[in-house]
Design an enzyme around this catalytic site. Structure first.
Site, PDB file in Angstrom:
ATOM      1  CD  GLU A 172      -2.891   1.039   2.404  1.00  0.00           C
ATOM      2  OE1 GLU A 172      -4.066   1.387   2.236  1.00  0.00           O
ATOM      3  OE2 GLU A 172      -2.458   0.601   3.503  1.00  0.00           O
ATOM      4  CE  LYS A 231      -7.510   1.915   2.997  1.00  0.00           C
ATOM      5  NZ  LYS A 231      -6.366   1.838   3.933  1.00  0.00           N
ATOM      6  CB  CYS A 278      -5.309  -1.654   3.926  1.00  0.00           C
ATOM      7  SG  CYS A 278      -4.923  -1.758   5.684  1.00  0.00           S
TER       8      CYS A 278
END
Length: 310
Positions: free
Chosen positions: A44, A129, A163
């Site tokens: 990430e 994200k 994540c």
């Protein structure tokens, strides 16, 4: 391609330095290519690094780090992405890499994005994200649904999430409904030996294994690496925890077939399309193991499940 070689790249970037980090990423892509990887993935916001300082108390130094993080963020039309595309083409491997993406309009917001690059050197797309987790909201903006797509590649169907997007269920199901076969679960990189009492920790192995089982797909779970020694001296007071990696590669049953990895390394595993078909024949959550008469999923007002064809 019935056999596909997967690579999870676990290495520390050069924090707060996108140029040096890009050069290191290109070298790692070249190494993965020499290792025969069909698909290589980074953690990430690997470029130019996960914003570790968010765990520290607010201070003048914190705000200095936040400003530098925006300054070193990456534009999709910038030289860093162009260099990564060249590296992927020269290595002959598809690449998925996390970047801190700079908003091109305001140049004041940053997204935790995954960038998908083909072995031909083309930018396939990006996924921002959707909802940064807890302290991450102090540095990352909310993403959008544009990147919730599965990319058709020579080796199979490719997707990715960041994540804790694996913890909010619907983004993952959106990709499952598109038949993902190879999935990148990108993490900042920390898997404690004992579960902490804190409810906000990554659970990267648990959530990656769950997604592999639910989707009947291989999951590359590349984790970031950042020790206190990797942090520039000026910002060491903001380094309160370490990201120690523990990258894994998981098969469609949800079983770990490579890793957990320690230190700087490239983790490899060979995937089989037959294993994907076996898993999906047992459980296809958006197909024969679904109830479209009871459930419907809409994305930006458009039905994605049941599929449009039905």
């Amino acid at each position: 391609m019935k056999q596909v070689k997967l690579a999870a790249i676990q290495a520390a970037p050069v924090f707060f330095d996108r140029k040096a980090s890009t050069e290191k990423a290109c070298a790692l892509i070249a190494e993965a290519g020499r290792g025969g990887a069909d698909l290589a993935a980074f953690g990430e916001t690997w470029l130019p690094g996960y914003p570790f300082f968010i765990e520290a108390p607010l201070s003048d130094l914190w705000w200095e780090a936040a400003a530098l993080y925006v300054e070193q963020a990456v534009r999709l039309d910038g030289p860093e992405i162009a260099a990564l595309c060249r590296a992927a083409r020269q290595a002959g491997t598809d690449v998925v890499i996390g970047i801190a993406e700079l908003d091109p309009a305001t140049e004041g917001s940053v997204y935790a994005s995954l960038v998908f690059i083909s072995r031909e050197g083309d930018l396939l797309g990006r996924h921002r994200k959707l909802k940064p987790t807890h302290h991450e909201r102090s540095v990352w903006a909310d993403g959008d649904a544009e990147g919730l797509v599965v990319h058709a590649r020579p080796f199979g169907r490719l997707s990715g999430l960041n994540c804790w997007e694996h913890n909010i269920v619907l983004p993952g199901f959106t990709l499952i409904s598109q038949g993902t076969q190879f999935h990148v679960a990108a993490w900042p990189g920390r898997e404690p030996e004992t579960a902490p009492n804190d409810p906000v920790w990554s659970r990267q192995v648990l959530l990656s294994r769950a997604f592999a089982s639910q989707s009947g797909a291989y999951v590359i779970a590349p984790a970031g690496l950042r020790l206190h020694t990797h942090v520039p001296d000026r910002f060491k007071p903001l380094s309160t925890i370490e990201h120690t990696g523990q990258s894994v590669i998981i098969d469609p049953r949800g079983e770990i077939i490579a890793g957990p990895a320690d230190g700087e390394t490239i983790l490899y595993a060979t995937a089989s399309l037959d294993e994907i078909r076996k898993a999906k024949s047992a459980c296809d959550p958006a197909g024969h193991y679904s109830r479209p008469d009871l459930f419907e999923l809409r994305l930006k007002g458009e039905t994605v499940y049941p599929t449009r064809q039905s």
